[in-house]
Design a protein around this motif. Structure first.
Motif, PDB file in Angstrom:
ATOM      1  N   ILE A 116      -8.381   2.610  -2.580  1.00 50.24           N
ATOM      2  CA  ILE A 116      -9.591   1.829  -2.330  1.00 50.24           C
ATOM      3  C   ILE A 116     -10.664   2.850  -1.997  1.00 50.24           C
ATOM      4  CG2 ILE A 116     -10.744   0.149  -0.858  1.00 50.24           C
ATOM      5  CD1 ILE A 116      -8.047  -1.206  -0.412  1.00 50.24           C
ATOM      6  N   GLY A 117     -11.601   3.030  -2.912  1.00 48.62           N
ATOM      7  CA  GLY A 117     -12.604   4.076  -2.741  1.00 48.62           C
ATOM      8  C   GLY A 117     -11.919   5.424  -2.682  1.00 48.62           C
ATOM      9  N   ASP A 118     -12.184   6.184  -1.643  1.00 48.37           N
ATOM     10  CA  ASP A 118     -11.560   7.494  -1.456  1.00 48.37           C
ATOM     11  C   ASP A 118     -10.288   7.421  -0.617  1.00 48.37           C
ATOM     12  OD1 ASP A 118     -13.545   8.747  -2.912  1.00 48.37           O
ATOM     13  OD2 ASP A 118     -14.774   9.169  -1.140  1.00 48.37           O
ATOM     14  N   ALA A 119      -9.893   6.241  -0.216  1.00 45.99           N
ATOM     15  CA  ALA A 119      -8.713   6.073   0.636  1.00 45.99           C
ATOM     16  C   ALA A 119      -7.461   6.008  -0.243  1.00 45.99           C
ATOM     17  CB  ALA A 119      -8.850   4.831   1.501  1.00 45.99           C
ATOM     18  N   ARG A 120      -6.773   7.128  -0.334  1.00 42.57           N
ATOM     19  CA  ARG A 120      -5.602   7.258  -1.208  1.00 42.57           C
ATOM     20  C   ARG A 120      -4.468   6.337  -0.764  1.00 42.57           C
ATOM     21  NH1 ARG A 120      -3.097  10.620  -4.869  1.00 42.57           N
ATOM     22  NH2 ARG A 120      -0.935  11.113  -4.428  1.00 42.57           N
ATOM     23  N   ASP A 121      -3.944   5.572  -1.710  1.00 41.88           N
ATOM     24  CA  ASP A 121      -2.806   4.670  -1.514  1.00 41.88           C
ATOM     25  C   ASP A 121      -3.055   3.571  -0.476  1.00 41.88           C
ATOM     26  OD1 ASP A 121      -1.282   6.074  -3.426  1.00 41.88           O
ATOM     27  OD2 ASP A 121      -0.516   7.459  -1.912  1.00 41.88           O
ATOM     28  N   ALA A 122      -4.309   3.242  -0.207  1.00 40.77           N
ATOM     29  CA  ALA A 122      -4.648   2.255   0.827  1.00 40.77           C
ATOM     30  C   ALA A 122      -4.041   0.880   0.547  1.00 40.77           C
ATOM     31  CB  ALA A 122      -6.158   2.135   0.979  1.00 40.77           C
ATOM     32  N   VAL A 123      -3.936   0.484  -0.717  1.00 44.16           N
ATOM     33  CA  VAL A 123      -3.382  -0.830  -1.042  1.00 44.16           C
ATOM     34  C   VAL A 123      -1.915  -0.915  -0.612  1.00 44.16           C
ATOM     35  CG1 VAL A 123      -2.932  -2.496  -2.905  1.00 44.16           C
ATOM     36  CG2 VAL A 123      -5.003  -1.112  -2.952  1.00 44.16           C
ATOM     37  N   CYS A 124      -1.234   0.215  -0.560  1.00 44.16           N
ATOM     38  CA  CYS A 124       0.190   0.252  -0.204  1.00 44.16           C
ATOM     39  C   CYS A 124       0.428   0.135   1.294  1.00 44.16           C
ATOM     40  CB  CYS A 124       0.815   1.542  -0.710  1.00 44.16           C
ATOM     41  SG  CYS A 124       0.584   1.798  -2.484  1.00 44.16           S
ATOM     42  N   GLY A 125      -0.568   0.436   2.087  1.00 41.19           N
ATOM     43  CA  GLY A 125      -0.408   0.451   3.537  1.00 41.19           C
ATOM     44  C   GLY A 125       0.080  -0.865   4.109  1.00 41.19           C
ATOM     45  N   GLN A 126      -0.399  -1.974   3.555  1.00 46.91           N
ATOM     46  CA  GLN A 126       0.005  -3.279   4.067  1.00 46.91           C
ATOM     47  C   GLN A 126       1.488  -3.552   3.840  1.00 46.91           C
ATOM     48  OE1 GLN A 126      -1.681  -5.596   5.867  1.00 46.91           O
ATOM     49  NE2 GLN A 126      -3.277  -4.060   6.032  1.00 46.91           N
ATOM     50  N   ILE A 127       2.070  -2.961   2.812  1.00 48.66           N
ATOM     51  CA  ILE A 127       3.490  -3.190   2.531  1.00 48.66           C
ATOM     52  C   ILE A 127       4.362  -2.460   3.551  1.00 48.66           C
ATOM     53  CG2 ILE A 127       5.356  -2.912   0.851  1.00 48.66           C
ATOM     54  CD1 ILE A 127       3.226  -3.041  -1.355  1.00 48.66           C
ATOM     55  N   VAL A 128       4.035  -1.222   3.867  1.00 50.79           N
ATOM     56  CA  VAL A 128       4.895  -0.411   4.730  1.00 50.79           C
ATOM     57  C   VAL A 128       4.554  -0.527   6.211  1.00 50.79           C
ATOM     58  CG1 VAL A 128       5.379   1.238   2.894  1.00 50.79           C
ATOM     59  CG2 VAL A 128       3.502   1.681   4.466  1.00 50.79           C
ATOM     60  N   ARG A 129       3.416  -1.134   6.538  1.00 55.18           N
ATOM     61  CA  ARG A 129       2.937  -1.201   7.922  1.00 55.18           C
ATOM     62  C   ARG A 129       3.984  -1.724   8.901  1.00 55.18           C
ATOM     63  NH1 ARG A 129       0.563  -5.442  10.855  1.00 55.18           N
ATOM     64  NH2 ARG A 129       0.699  -6.695   8.987  1.00 55.18           N
ATOM     65  N   THR A 130       4.616  -2.840   8.586  1.00 53.72           N
ATOM     66  CA  THR A 130       5.572  -3.418   9.534  1.00 53.72           C
ATOM     67  C   THR A 130       6.815  -2.554   9.701  1.00 53.72           C
ATOM     68  OG1 THR A 130       6.531  -4.786   7.799  1.00 53.72           O
ATOM     69  CG2 THR A 130       4.833  -5.801   9.169  1.00 53.72           C
ATOM     70  N   CYS A 131       7.104  -1.716   8.732  1.00 52.06           N
ATOM     71  CA  CYS A 131       8.274  -0.866   8.834  1.00 52.06           C
ATOM     72  C   CYS A 131       8.016   0.393   9.660  1.00 52.06           C
ATOM     73  CB  CYS A 131       8.758  -0.466   7.439  1.00 52.06           C
ATOM     74  SG  CYS A 131       9.478  -1.837   6.507  1.00 52.06           S
ATOM     75  N   LEU A 132       6.760   0.741   9.905  1.00 56.04           N
ATOM     76  CA  LEU A 132       6.478   1.960  10.648  1.00 56.04           C
ATOM     77  C   LEU A 132       7.026   1.897  12.068  1.00 56.04           C
ATOM     78  CD1 LEU A 132       2.875   2.791   9.434  1.00 56.04           C
ATOM     79  CD2 LEU A 132       5.034   3.837   8.721  1.00 56.04           C
ATOM     80  N   GLY A 133       6.750   0.821  12.775  1.00 52.35           N
ATOM     81  CA  GLY A 133       7.290   0.658  14.115  1.00 52.35           C
ATOM     82  C   GLY A 133       8.800   0.477  14.098  1.00 52.35           C
ATOM     83  N   TYR A 134       9.270  -0.183  13.085  1.00 55.28           N
ATOM     84  CA  TYR A 134      10.702  -0.427  12.942  1.00 55.28           C
ATOM     85  C   TYR A 134      11.430   0.893  12.710  1.00 55.28           C
ATOM     86  CZ  TYR A 134      14.655  -3.481  12.002  1.00 55.28           C
ATOM     87  OH  TYR A 134      15.848  -4.150  12.071  1.00 55.28           O
ATOM     88  N   ALA A 135      10.801   1.809  11.996  1.00 52.95           N
ATOM     89  CA  ALA A 135      11.412   3.101  11.707  1.00 52.95           C
ATOM     90  C   ALA A 135      11.668   3.869  12.988  1.00 52.95           C
ATOM     91  CB  ALA A 135      10.510   3.912  10.770  1.00 52.95           C
ATOM     92  N   GLN A 136      10.752   3.781  13.948  1.00 50.79           N
ATOM     93  CA  GLN A 136      10.921   4.472  15.227  1.00 50.79           C
ATOM     94  C   GLN A 136      12.146   3.941  15.974  1.00 50.79           C
ATOM     95  OE1 GLN A 136       9.174   7.067  16.179  1.00 50.79           O
ATOM     96  NE2 GLN A 136       7.910   6.975  14.365  1.00 50.79           N
ATOM     97  N   ALA A 137      12.312   2.629  15.972  1.00 46.02           N
ATOM     98  CA  ALA A 137      13.415   2.004  16.709  1.00 46.02           C
ATOM     99  C   ALA A 137      14.731   2.068  15.956  1.00 46.02           C
ATOM    100  CB  ALA A 137      13.072   0.550  17.027  1.00 46.02           C
ATOM    101  N   GLY A 138      14.652   2.040  14.605  1.00 45.73           N
ATOM    102  CA  GLY A 138      15.864   1.922  13.799  1.00 45.73           C
ATOM    103  C   GLY A 138      16.580   3.220  13.501  1.00 45.73           C
TER     104      GLY A 138
END
Length: 139
Positions: A116-138
């Motif tokens: 999105i504009g100059d934001a590389r892979d920004a459309v993908c962020g919404q898919i992996v967002r919920t897994c980021l916190g889960y990755a820390q705990a899992g």
């Protein structure tokens, strides 16, 4: 400044900030999801939209399409000396591909119109967002 004009000026800046945040989530997802098992991924991302066998492993795919609300591009605003702000439709498409080897994520790749504009892979962020916190705990 009148409230309506203020919104026209600030809206593109706010949207750009959101895209940068989403791009950061996507960047972190490439690293943080490595090592999560299939059960972890199902819990944080849900069921994949598609799967494919890959040699001894498997690839899971998650898809997300982004568009401006109502499909309308934000208004363009020209500020002297000819700087244009806004006017570009906010749309894109991302397929997150997770390669599993031995039942754990070994690789994360993004495909599609992901920026999105100059934001590389920004459309993908919404898919992996919920897994980021889960990755820390899992892990």
């Amino acid at each position: 400044m009148r409230p309506r004009l203020r919104m026209l000026v600030l809206a593109p800046l706010v949207l750009a900030g959101c895209a940068e945040r989403d791009a950061e989530w996507a960047r972190r997802g490439r690293e943080s999801l490595i090592g999560l098992n299939q059960s972890n991924i199902r819990m944080c991302a849900g069921l994949p939209t598609g799967t494919a066998k890959d040699g001894t492993g498997e690839i899971w795919m998650y898809e997300h399409a982004a568009s401006a609300p109502g499909g309308v591009a934000p208004p363009a605003l020209t500020i002297p000396p000819g700087l244009n702000i806004g006017g570009q439709p906010l749309n894109g498409y991302c397929r997150v591909q997770l390669r599993f080897v031995g039942g754990k994520v070994a690789e994360v790749q993004y495909a599609g119109n992901t920026d999105i504009g100059d934001a590389r892979d920004a459309v993908c962020g919404q898919i992996v967002r919920t897994c980021l916190g889960y990755a820390q705990a899992g892990k």
